[in-house]
Enzyme design. Structure first.
Site, short mmCIF file in Angstrom:
data_model
loop_
_atom_site.label_atom_id
_atom_site.label_comp_id
_atom_site.label_asym_id
_atom_site.label_seq_id
_atom_site.Cartn_x
_atom_site.Cartn_y
_atom_site.Cartn_z
N GLY A 191 3.49 2.42 15.64
CA GLY A 191 4.67 3.17 15.92
C GLY A 191 4.47 4.67 16.20
O GLY A 191 4.86 5.28 17.13
N HIS A 250 -6.36 2.45 12.73
CA HIS A 250 -6.03 2.01 11.65
C HIS A 250 -6.97 0.92 10.84
O HIS A 250 -7.56 0.33 11.29
CB HIS A 250 -4.48 1.53 11.56
N HIS A 251 -6.54 0.96 9.30
CA HIS A 251 -7.13 -0.09 8.57
C HIS A 251 -6.99 -1.40 9.06
O HIS A 251 -6.30 -1.85 9.98
CB HIS A 251 -6.61 -0.15 7.01
N THR A 305 8.89 1.63 7.82
CA THR A 305 8.35 0.33 8.55
C THR A 305 8.16 0.55 10.14
O THR A 305 8.93 1.20 10.60
CB THR A 305 9.36 -0.87 8.31
N LYS A 313 -3.53 -3.64 9.15
CA LYS A 313 -2.26 -3.27 9.97
C LYS A 313 -2.02 -4.45 10.84
O LYS A 313 -2.74 -4.92 11.51
CB LYS A 313 -2.63 -2.04 10.53
N ARG A 334 0.76 -1.10 0.03
CA ARG A 334 0.04 -0.21 0.20
C ARG A 334 0.59 1.21 -0.11
O ARG A 334 0.66 2.17 -0.89
CB ARG A 334 -0.75 -0.08 1.24
N PRO A 336 8.60 6.42 11.84
CA PRO A 336 7.23 5.65 11.87
C PRO A 336 6.17 6.42 11.55
O PRO A 336 4.96 5.81 11.38
CB PRO A 336 7.20 5.28 13.64
N ASN A 337 6.17 7.82 11.60
CA ASN A 337 5.19 8.57 10.70
C ASN A 337 5.70 9.61 9.86
O ASN A 337 6.55 10.56 10.75
CB ASN A 337 4.18 9.06 11.93
P1 NAD Z 1 1.56 -3.45 3.02
O1 NAD Z 1 1.59 -5.08 3.65
O2 NAD Z 1 0.73 -3.14 2.15
O3 NAD Z 1 2.99 -3.52 2.18
C1 NAD Z 1 4.50 -4.14 2.62
C2 NAD Z 1 5.04 -4.56 1.41
O4 NAD Z 1 6.55 -4.99 1.77
C3 NAD Z 1 4.23 -5.82 0.92
O5 NAD Z 1 4.04 -5.53 -0.28
C4 NAD Z 1 5.28 -7.03 1.09
O6 NAD Z 1 5.05 -7.86 0.22
C5 NAD Z 1 6.40 -6.16 0.87
N1 NAD Z 1 7.62 -7.18 1.46
C6 NAD Z 1 7.75 -7.89 2.57
N2 NAD Z 1 8.99 -8.37 2.59
C7 NAD Z 1 9.47 -8.04 1.47
C8 NAD Z 1 10.87 -8.62 0.96
N3 NAD Z 1 11.46 -9.36 1.56
N4 NAD Z 1 11.21 -7.75 -0.21
C9 NAD Z 1 10.64 -6.90 -0.79
N5 NAD Z 1 9.07 -6.34 -0.30
C10 NAD Z 1 8.69 -7.19 0.69
O7 NAD Z 1 1.96 -2.39 4.33
P2 NAD Z 1 1.84 -1.00 4.39
O8 NAD Z 1 0.68 -0.60 4.59
O9 NAD Z 1 2.39 -0.73 2.74
O10 NAD Z 1 2.90 -0.73 5.29
C11 NAD Z 1 4.34 -1.19 5.46
C12 NAD Z 1 4.85 -0.80 6.59
O11 NAD Z 1 4.94 0.71 6.69
C13 NAD Z 1 4.17 -1.07 7.85
O12 NAD Z 1 5.12 -1.27 8.83
C14 NAD Z 1 3.32 0.12 8.16
O13 NAD Z 1 3.08 0.20 9.63
C15 NAD Z 1 4.19 1.03 7.79
N6 NAD Z 1 3.79 2.57 7.69
C16 NAD Z 1 4.47 3.52 8.03
C17 NAD Z 1 4.03 4.82 7.83
C18 NAD Z 1 4.84 6.05 7.94
O14 NAD Z 1 4.37 6.98 7.91
N7 NAD Z 1 6.20 5.57 8.32
C19 NAD Z 1 2.98 4.92 7.19
C20 NAD Z 1 2.07 3.76 6.90
C21 NAD Z 1 2.47 2.36 6.93
#
Ligand code: NAD
Length: 268
Positions: free
Chosen positions: A167, A157-158, A101, A161, A14, A125-126
Protein backbone atom coordinates in the site's frame (compact mmCIF):
# COMPACT_ATOMS: atom_id res chain seq x y z
CA UNK A 1 -5.50 12.79 31.03
CA UNK A 2 -8.55 11.28 29.24
CA UNK A 3 -8.03 7.66 28.30
CA UNK A 4 -8.85 6.66 24.73
CA UNK A 5 -10.51 3.23 24.74
CA UNK A 6 -9.20 1.31 21.76
CA UNK A 7 -10.51 -1.88 20.15
CA UNK A 8 -8.05 -3.88 18.07
CA UNK A 9 -9.38 -5.98 15.17
CA UNK A 10 -6.95 -8.70 14.06
CA UNK A 11 -5.58 -8.90 17.61
CA UNK A 12 -3.86 -12.24 17.05
CA UNK A 13 -2.03 -11.07 13.91
CA UNK A 14 1.47 -9.63 13.68
CA UNK A 15 0.29 -6.01 13.75
CA UNK A 16 -2.55 -6.77 16.18
CA UNK A 17 -0.09 -8.10 18.76
CA UNK A 18 2.15 -5.06 18.31
CA UNK A 19 -0.90 -2.81 18.81
CA UNK A 20 -1.96 -4.61 21.97
CA UNK A 21 1.59 -4.30 23.34
CA UNK A 22 1.64 -0.59 22.44
CA UNK A 23 -1.67 -0.05 24.28
CA UNK A 24 -0.23 -1.85 27.32
CA UNK A 25 2.73 0.55 27.31
CA UNK A 26 0.67 3.72 26.84
CA UNK A 27 -0.52 6.19 29.50
CA UNK A 28 -3.37 7.65 27.49
CA UNK A 29 -4.64 4.70 25.44
CA UNK A 30 -6.25 1.65 27.00
CA UNK A 31 -7.02 -1.62 25.26
CA UNK A 32 -10.77 -2.02 25.74
CA UNK A 33 -11.50 -4.83 23.25
CA UNK A 34 -9.62 -7.28 21.07
CA UNK A 35 -11.21 -9.20 18.20
CA UNK A 36 -9.84 -12.16 16.24
CA UNK A 37 -11.15 -14.29 13.39
CA UNK A 38 -13.92 -16.68 14.51
CA UNK A 39 -12.31 -20.10 15.07
CA UNK A 40 -8.96 -18.57 16.01
CA UNK A 41 -7.11 -20.25 18.90
CA UNK A 42 -6.88 -16.78 20.43
CA UNK A 43 -10.61 -16.52 21.24
CA UNK A 44 -11.14 -16.27 25.01
CA UNK A 45 -7.42 -15.87 25.75
CA UNK A 46 -6.21 -12.64 27.37
CA UNK A 47 -5.03 -10.27 24.61
CA UNK A 48 -1.98 -9.20 26.65
CA UNK A 49 -0.81 -12.81 26.90
CA UNK A 50 -1.11 -13.25 23.14
CA UNK A 51 0.91 -10.08 22.61
CA UNK A 52 3.62 -11.30 25.01
CA UNK A 53 2.95 -8.65 27.66
CA UNK A 54 1.23 -8.81 31.08
CA UNK A 55 -2.41 -9.86 31.18
CA UNK A 56 -4.72 -6.90 30.40
CA UNK A 57 -8.01 -8.43 31.50
CA UNK A 58 -9.27 -8.22 27.91
CA UNK A 59 -10.22 -11.65 26.54
CA UNK A 60 -10.07 -11.90 22.75
CA UNK A 61 -13.57 -11.92 21.27
CA UNK A 62 -14.84 -13.43 18.01
CA UNK A 63 -17.51 -10.77 17.43
CA UNK A 64 -16.94 -7.04 17.15
CA UNK A 65 -20.65 -6.38 17.79
CA UNK A 66 -20.33 -7.77 21.33
CA UNK A 67 -17.60 -5.32 22.31
CA UNK A 68 -18.39 -2.18 20.27
CA UNK A 69 -20.03 -0.34 23.16
CA UNK A 70 -16.79 -0.60 25.19
CA UNK A 71 -14.61 1.28 22.73
CA UNK A 72 -14.10 4.88 21.53
CA UNK A 73 -12.29 3.85 18.34
CA UNK A 74 -11.46 0.69 16.39
CA UNK A 75 -7.98 0.06 15.00
CA UNK A 76 -8.24 -2.49 12.20
CA UNK A 77 -5.26 -4.40 10.72
CA UNK A 78 -6.97 -7.43 9.17
CA UNK A 79 -7.97 -8.15 5.57
CA UNK A 80 -9.89 -5.88 3.14
CA UNK A 81 -13.05 -8.05 3.35
CA UNK A 82 -13.03 -8.04 7.11
CA UNK A 83 -12.21 -4.33 7.34
CA UNK A 84 -15.27 -3.53 5.21
CA UNK A 85 -17.50 -5.56 7.54
CA UNK A 86 -16.03 -3.76 10.54
CA UNK A 87 -16.48 -0.36 8.91
CA UNK A 88 -20.18 -1.15 8.45
CA UNK A 89 -20.60 -2.11 12.10
CA UNK A 90 -18.63 0.91 13.34
CA UNK A 91 -20.52 3.34 11.09
CA UNK A 92 -23.82 2.01 12.45
CA UNK A 93 -22.58 2.48 16.02
CA UNK A 94 -20.95 5.88 15.35
CA UNK A 95 -17.44 4.63 16.26
CA UNK A 96 -14.48 6.04 14.32
CA UNK A 97 -11.99 3.66 12.71
CA UNK A 98 -8.27 3.64 11.93
CA UNK A 99 -7.73 1.31 8.95
CA UNK A 100 -4.20 -0.03 8.65
CA UNK A 101 -5.19 -2.91 6.37
CA UNK A 102 -3.79 -2.78 2.83
CA UNK A 103 -4.56 -4.61 -0.42
CA UNK A 104 -7.97 -3.03 -1.20
CA UNK A 105 -9.07 -3.20 -4.83
CA UNK A 106 -10.75 -0.15 -6.40
CA UNK A 107 -14.27 -1.33 -5.48
CA UNK A 108 -13.29 -2.08 -1.88
CA UNK A 109 -11.58 1.31 -1.59
CA UNK A 110 -14.75 3.01 -2.82
CA UNK A 111 -16.86 1.03 -0.34
CA UNK A 112 -14.55 2.05 2.51
CA UNK A 113 -14.64 5.68 1.40
CA UNK A 114 -18.46 5.55 1.33
CA UNK A 115 -18.49 4.53 5.02
CA UNK A 116 -16.48 7.65 5.77
CA UNK A 117 -19.55 9.74 4.95
CA UNK A 118 -21.15 8.18 8.05
CA UNK A 119 -18.24 8.18 10.51
CA UNK A 120 -14.64 9.42 10.77
CA UNK A 121 -12.21 6.99 9.09
CA UNK A 122 -8.41 7.29 8.90
CA UNK A 123 -7.13 5.22 5.98
CA UNK A 124 -3.46 4.68 6.77
CA UNK A 125 -1.62 2.15 4.61
CA UNK A 126 1.55 3.19 6.44
CA UNK A 127 1.32 4.50 9.98
CA UNK A 128 5.01 5.28 10.46
CA UNK A 129 5.82 8.97 10.84
CA UNK A 130 9.04 8.77 8.80
CA UNK A 131 7.30 7.50 5.69
CA UNK A 132 5.13 10.62 5.56
CA UNK A 133 8.20 12.81 5.63
CA UNK A 134 9.63 10.62 2.85
CA UNK A 135 6.43 11.21 0.81
CA UNK A 136 6.94 14.97 1.12
CA UNK A 137 10.55 14.67 -0.06
CA UNK A 138 9.50 12.39 -2.94
CA UNK A 139 6.83 14.89 -4.00
CA UNK A 140 9.42 17.68 -4.20
CA UNK A 141 11.92 15.48 -6.07
CA UNK A 142 9.30 14.29 -8.60
CA UNK A 143 8.11 17.83 -9.24
CA UNK A 144 11.60 19.33 -9.62
CA UNK A 145 13.06 16.52 -11.74
CA UNK A 146 9.92 15.94 -13.86
CA UNK A 147 9.85 13.17 -16.44
CA UNK A 148 13.56 13.58 -17.25
CA UNK A 149 14.05 11.36 -14.22
CA UNK A 150 12.94 7.73 -14.48
CA UNK A 151 11.13 6.70 -11.31
CA UNK A 152 11.35 3.17 -9.93
CA UNK A 153 9.78 2.15 -6.61
CA UNK A 154 11.30 -0.89 -4.91
CA UNK A 155 9.72 -2.32 -1.76
CA UNK A 156 10.69 -5.26 0.45
CA UNK A 157 8.55 -7.09 3.01
CA UNK A 158 8.45 -10.35 4.96
CA UNK A 159 7.53 -13.63 3.32
CA UNK A 160 3.98 -13.72 4.74
CA UNK A 161 2.78 -10.47 3.16
CA UNK A 162 -0.14 -11.27 0.85
CA UNK A 163 -0.51 -8.14 -1.33
CA UNK A 164 1.92 -6.54 -3.77
CA UNK A 165 2.99 -3.88 -4.40
CA UNK A 166 2.58 -2.67 -0.82
CA UNK A 167 0.00 0.00 0.00
CA UNK A 168 2.87 2.37 0.73
CA UNK A 169 4.51 1.72 -2.65
CA UNK A 170 1.20 2.52 -4.36
CA UNK A 171 0.87 5.68 -2.29
CA UNK A 172 4.38 6.71 -3.37
CA UNK A 173 3.37 6.05 -6.99
CA UNK A 174 0.29 8.27 -6.57
CA UNK A 175 2.42 11.08 -5.14
CA UNK A 176 4.87 10.87 -8.07
CA UNK A 177 2.06 10.69 -10.65
CA UNK A 178 0.22 13.64 -9.10
CA UNK A 179 3.41 15.74 -8.96
CA UNK A 180 3.76 15.14 -12.72
CA UNK A 181 0.10 15.78 -13.49
CA UNK A 182 -0.43 12.15 -14.55
CA UNK A 183 -2.73 9.28 -13.65
CA UNK A 184 -0.93 6.48 -11.80
CA UNK A 185 -2.72 3.61 -13.53
CA UNK A 186 -1.76 5.00 -16.96
CA UNK A 187 1.92 5.27 -15.92
CA UNK A 188 2.42 2.21 -13.67
CA UNK A 189 4.53 -0.79 -14.73
CA UNK A 190 4.19 -3.63 -12.24
CA UNK A 191 7.30 -5.85 -12.47
CA UNK A 192 9.10 -6.79 -15.69
CA UNK A 193 9.84 -10.12 -17.31
CA UNK A 194 10.95 -11.26 -20.75
CA UNK A 195 11.32 -9.03 -23.79
CA UNK A 196 9.87 -5.85 -22.35
CA UNK A 197 11.30 -3.36 -24.85
CA UNK A 198 12.85 -0.08 -23.77
CA UNK A 199 11.48 1.86 -20.86
CA UNK A 200 8.70 4.32 -21.72
CA UNK A 201 9.24 7.93 -20.75
CA UNK A 202 7.13 8.80 -17.70
CA UNK A 203 6.66 5.17 -16.62
CA UNK A 204 6.55 4.56 -12.86
CA UNK A 205 8.04 1.11 -12.19
CA UNK A 206 7.22 -1.09 -9.20
CA UNK A 207 9.25 -4.04 -7.88
CA UNK A 208 8.37 -6.13 -4.83
CA UNK A 209 10.81 -8.25 -2.82
CA UNK A 210 9.34 -10.86 -0.43
CA UNK A 211 11.88 -12.43 1.92
CA UNK A 212 12.45 -13.52 5.52
CA UNK A 213 11.19 -11.23 8.25
CA UNK A 214 11.75 -7.81 6.62
CA UNK A 215 9.26 -5.49 8.36
CA UNK A 216 9.04 -2.88 5.58
CA UNK A 217 11.43 -1.04 3.26
CA UNK A 218 10.74 1.37 0.40
CA UNK A 219 13.21 2.98 -1.98
CA UNK A 220 12.33 5.48 -4.68
CA UNK A 221 14.91 5.86 -7.38
CA UNK A 222 14.85 8.96 -9.56
CA UNK A 223 17.44 8.39 -12.26
CA UNK A 224 18.32 10.94 -14.93
CA UNK A 225 21.28 11.43 -17.25
CA UNK A 226 24.44 11.19 -15.18
CA UNK A 227 22.85 11.36 -11.73
CA UNK A 228 20.54 9.40 -9.53
CA UNK A 229 18.66 10.29 -6.37
CA UNK A 230 17.47 7.58 -3.98
CA UNK A 231 15.11 8.11 -1.07
CA UNK A 232 14.85 5.13 1.27
CA UNK A 233 12.69 4.47 4.30
CA UNK A 234 13.19 1.40 6.49
CA UNK A 235 11.12 0.21 9.42
CA UNK A 236 12.93 -2.09 11.83
CA UNK A 237 10.01 -2.93 14.14
CA UNK A 238 6.20 -3.21 13.96
CA UNK A 239 6.12 -1.07 17.09
CA UNK A 240 6.79 1.91 14.83
CA UNK A 241 3.56 1.18 12.90
CA UNK A 242 1.67 0.49 16.14
CA UNK A 243 2.74 3.78 17.74
CA UNK A 244 1.61 5.71 14.65
CA UNK A 245 -1.73 3.85 14.57
CA UNK A 246 -2.41 4.74 18.21
CA UNK A 247 -1.56 8.36 17.43
CA UNK A 248 -4.20 8.22 14.68
CA UNK A 249 -6.66 6.57 17.10
CA UNK A 250 -6.27 9.39 19.66
CA UNK A 251 -6.61 11.99 16.92
CA UNK A 252 -9.74 10.61 15.22
CA UNK A 253 -11.94 10.36 18.32
CA UNK A 254 -14.46 13.22 18.23
CA UNK A 255 -13.75 14.15 14.58
CA UNK A 256 -16.66 14.69 12.18
CA UNK A 257 -17.44 12.00 9.60
CA UNK A 258 -14.96 12.04 6.73
CA UNK A 259 -12.05 10.27 5.13
CA UNK A 260 -8.70 11.20 6.65
CA UNK A 261 -5.10 10.15 6.09
CA UNK A 262 -1.97 10.09 8.21
CA UNK A 263 -1.08 13.50 6.76
CA UNK A 264 -4.15 14.88 8.59
CA UNK A 265 -3.18 13.09 11.80
CA UNK A 266 0.39 14.39 11.65
CA UNK A 267 -0.58 17.83 10.40
CA UNK A 268 2.00 17.33 7.67
P1 NAD B 1 -1.55 -10.98 9.85
O1 NAD B 1 -2.00 -11.97 8.85
O2 NAD B 1 -0.47 -11.35 10.80
O3 NAD B 1 -2.78 -10.48 10.73
C1 NAD B 1 -4.07 -10.25 10.22
C2 NAD B 1 -4.98 -10.78 11.27
O4 NAD B 1 -6.34 -10.43 10.92
C3 NAD B 1 -4.91 -12.30 11.39
O5 NAD B 1 -4.68 -12.64 12.73
C4 NAD B 1 -6.27 -12.74 10.90
O6 NAD B 1 -6.69 -13.90 11.56
C5 NAD B 1 -7.10 -11.53 11.31
N1 NAD B 1 -8.42 -11.58 10.69
C6 NAD B 1 -8.72 -11.94 9.42
N2 NAD B 1 -10.06 -11.99 9.30
C7 NAD B 1 -10.55 -11.63 10.52
C8 NAD B 1 -11.85 -11.55 11.03
N3 NAD B 1 -12.90 -11.89 10.28
N4 NAD B 1 -12.01 -11.13 12.32
C9 NAD B 1 -10.96 -10.80 13.09
N5 NAD B 1 -9.68 -10.93 12.66
C10 NAD B 1 -9.51 -11.35 11.39
O7 NAD B 1 -1.15 -9.68 9.04
P2 NAD B 1 -0.36 -8.37 9.55
O8 NAD B 1 1.07 -8.48 9.14
O9 NAD B 1 -0.72 -8.10 10.97
O10 NAD B 1 -1.01 -7.29 8.61
C11 NAD B 1 -2.41 -7.02 8.63
C12 NAD B 1 -2.72 -5.95 7.60
O11 NAD B 1 -2.07 -4.72 7.99
C13 NAD B 1 -2.20 -6.26 6.19
O12 NAD B 1 -3.11 -5.75 5.25
C14 NAD B 1 -0.88 -5.49 6.13
O13 NAD B 1 -0.48 -5.16 4.82
C15 NAD B 1 -1.25 -4.26 6.92
N6 NAD B 1 -0.11 -3.52 7.49
C16 NAD B 1 -0.25 -2.18 7.53
C17 NAD B 1 0.73 -1.41 8.12
C18 NAD B 1 0.51 0.08 8.24
O14 NAD B 1 1.43 0.81 8.63
N7 NAD B 1 -0.69 0.55 7.98
C19 NAD B 1 1.86 -2.02 8.67
C20 NAD B 1 1.97 -3.40 8.62
C21 NAD B 1 0.96 -4.16 8.03
Amino acid sequence: MALTRVGVAGAAGRMGRALVAACAGSDDVALAAAVARPGSDAIGVDAGRIAGVDALDVPVSAALAEVLDRIDVLVDFTTPEHTLENLGACAAAGKPVVVGTTGFDAGQRAAAAARASEVAVVMAPNTSVGVHLALRLIEIAARVLGEDADVEIVEAHHRAKVDAPSGTALRIGEVVARARGRDLEASAVYGRHGRTGPRERGAIGFSAVRAGDIVGEHTVLLAGAGERLEITHRVASRHTFAAGALRAARWVVGRPAGLYGMEDVLGA
